[in-house]
Enzyme design. Structure first.
Site, short mmCIF file in Angstrom:
data_model
loop_
_atom_site.label_atom_id
_atom_site.label_comp_id
_atom_site.label_asym_id
_atom_site.label_seq_id
_atom_site.Cartn_x
_atom_site.Cartn_y
_atom_site.Cartn_z
N GLY B 241 0.81 -1.22 0.00
CA GLY B 241 0.00 0.00 0.00
C GLY B 241 0.84 1.26 0.00
O GLY B 241 0.83 2.03 -0.96
N ASP B 242 1.62 1.48 1.07
CA ASP B 242 2.48 2.68 1.12
C ASP B 242 3.92 2.26 1.40
O ASP B 242 4.65 2.95 2.08
CB ASP B 242 1.97 3.66 2.18
CG ASP B 242 1.95 3.05 3.58
OD1 ASP B 242 2.05 1.80 3.68
OD2 ASP B 242 1.85 3.81 4.56
N GLU B 243 4.29 1.08 0.88
CA GLU B 243 5.65 0.58 1.07
C GLU B 243 6.38 0.54 -0.26
O GLU B 243 5.82 0.11 -1.27
CB GLU B 243 5.60 -0.86 1.61
CG GLU B 243 5.25 -0.96 3.06
CD GLU B 243 5.21 -2.42 3.46
OE1 GLU B 243 6.26 -3.09 3.35
OE2 GLU B 243 4.13 -2.89 3.85
#
Lengths: 195, 334
Positions: B241-243
């Site tokens: 996701g936000d990695e």
């Protein structure tokens, strides 16, 4: 050539000669795919390469195969839809023959980009007809021969068909109706199609 | 010329086989052959029109007199008894108040009617377009079925292509599959490289308060920053996701890598405009070096080390960058 036509030939070959034969034909044709899509359009060149390849792999003359395909399209239960659509043309074989004039328009109603060459039925005497197939689709008259033969069986009539050359660029099929209600024929039920 | 009413009815049987003639009292004087076929048990002649048919429109029709007043307008009818096949009709009054002539057709109910009553071409007038309509319905369903099959195959091909894809469609970065692929290739080649795992801070807050569209904008913006902060042949992948994972081929210099991480984090901390709002986020990063501790044989270990360093950075107060050190795992556990 419209995908439906290519696909019809594919169905005929796969059912009659086996899927292996079809794949061999397509391998040899080197078109980069192994199946035709009914709702896409292919170039005439692609279709011709495929047909030539079929001729070589199956070792049978193309006109003969096309006529067999016409018969297959009407008589094989797998493709019942086409037989039904043709039967809508008339309650007996003669009415069906007369409805062939409308065939290109009927085909376009069903599939807007399917262009079939014009057909003209000429009644020369009772039971004696000539069907003139306009040019535009190589082998169309051969396929029609098969279709006409199978439809006669479907209506239970006995007919004699002869591919009698060309007239003004149109291929001519001579049709002699020998006997009506020669056999039972197949039942046609207007509402048989489940929606 | 005077036409005898009986001759006239013979003609009507041919031209409109679904007609009914009623007298001024609403008694049926005659009915066409197709209509009779729909109710073979019914004694048509002499029955009352309203005993057989229910008129649903126009609604104001209450009597035979009303019915005759509808002359020329469209009637909606159905049989009182099951199957209550719907019919369309139109009425024309007979001369000098003798009653009326009503012609009917199936309208859209024809598809069921043909099946329910086993109708054939002979039941329809040759000028009636019903047969053509049935033809069209079948032709269209056959064509639609062919199209549906094509769509299914294309859908299958699309899913297969997506599964094989190396690109993250939202950001245009490499995806996890591509990253795994590159990582394995680098390990096999034996070359040195650094693997940096970056995780956004406060991203969830942006998503929760400003919505997913804002979240997507942030991810796309961050992706651009990452590409700007890295060299042409470095790999930037969005792996979750936000990695994100950054792979620096041939670069294991801690000072340079720290510099890149610092620049990246501070550029991410710049407010990101979204409409008339702005999104404030930060990032933490952890890096593992391929050459640092013995030979690395699989990417999973290296990813794990970068991950451990990342969480150490997060625990140390976010917006920081750590290199992996042996023993960090213990610190993480405590």
């Amino acid at each position: 050539m419209h995908g439906l036509i290519n696909r019809a030939f594919q169905g005929f070959v796969s059912t009659t000669f086996g899927v292996e034969s079809w794949l061999t034909i397509m391998d040899r044709a080197e078109l980069g795919f192994s199946e035709f899509e009914a709702m896409l359009t292919y170039t005439d060149e692609q279709s011709m390469i495929m047909l030539r390849s079929a001729e070589e792999v199956l070792n049978r003359p193309l006109p003969e195969m096309l006529e067999d395909m016409g018969t297959f399209l009407v008589s094989n239960p797998q493709v019942e839809a086409l037989r039904r659509l043709l039967r809508f043309g008339g309650v007996n074989y003669v009415e069906f023959l007369h409805s062939l004039d409308d065939l290109p328009d009927r085909a376009r109603l069903a599939v807007a980009d399917l262009n079939l060459p014009g057909l003209e039925l000429i009644e020369q005497a009772p039971g004696q007809f000539e069907l003139h197939c306009q040019p535009g689709l190589p082998g169309y008259a051969n396929v029609l021969m098969g279709v006409l033969r199978a439809m006669a069986d479907d209506y239970g009539d006995l007919v004699f068909l002869d591919h009698s050359g060309t007239h003004d660029g149109a291929e001519v099929i001579a049709i002699t109706l020998v006997e009506t209600e020669f056999s039972e024929g197949r039942a046609f039920d207007l509402g048989a199609h489940s929606l | 010329m005077k036409i005898d009413i009986l001759d006239f009815l013979g003609i009507s049987d041919q031209i409109c086989p679904m007609h009914v003639v009623i007298d001024a009292e609403g008694k049926i004087l005659a009915a066409g052959p197709t209509l009779k076929k729909l109710r073979p048990e019914t004694e048509w002649v002499g029955s009352s029109f309203f005993d057989i048919f229910d008129l649903s429109r126009p609604r104001w029709v209450q009597s035979t007199a009303d019915l005759i007043k509808t002359a020329g307008s469209k009637l909606h009818l159905n049989f009182r008894e099951a199957p209550q096949t719907g019919l369309k009709g139109v009425l024309a009054p007979l001369p000098s108040g003798q009653g009326a002539f009503i012609n009917m057709s199936f309208g859209i109910s024809v598809l069921e009617a043909v099946r329910d009553y086993d109708l054939t071409s002979a039941d329809f007038s040759p000028t009636d377009l019903t047969i053509e309509m049935l033809y069209l319905v079948e032709a269209k369903s056959a064509a639609m079925e062919a199209s549906r099959q094509l769509n299914l195959r294309l859908q299958g091909a699309k899913i297969a292509a997506e599964e094989q894809a190396f690109t993250d469609t939202l950001t245009g970065l490499k995806n996890r599959r591509a990253m795994d692929h590159i990582l394995n290739r680098l390990i096999a080649s034996g070359r040195d490289f650094a693997l940096m795992h970056v995780d956004l801070d406060f991203f969830k807050e942006v998503n929760d308060t400003l919505g997913h569209a804002a979240g997507d904008t942030v991810l796309q913006h961050v992706a651009k920053l990452m590409v700007q902060c890295t060299r042409q042949n470095d790999t930037v992948a969005r792996v979750g996701g936000d990695e994100f994972v950054l792979i620096f081929e041939g670069l294991v210099d801690r000072i340079q890598l720290s510099g890149i991480a610092r620049r990246l984090i501070s550029s991410i901390e710049e407010p990101i405009p979204f409409g008339d709002r702005s999104c404030n986020i930060s990032a933490s990063a952890g890096t593992a070096l391929s050459s640092a501790f013995a030979a690395v044989e699989d990417g999973a270990l290296l990813l794990h080390q970068a991950d451990v360093a990342l969480y150490a950075a997060k625990n140390a107060g976010r917006a920081r960058h750590f290199f992996y050190q042996p023993g960090m795992e213990g610190a993480e556990a405590s």
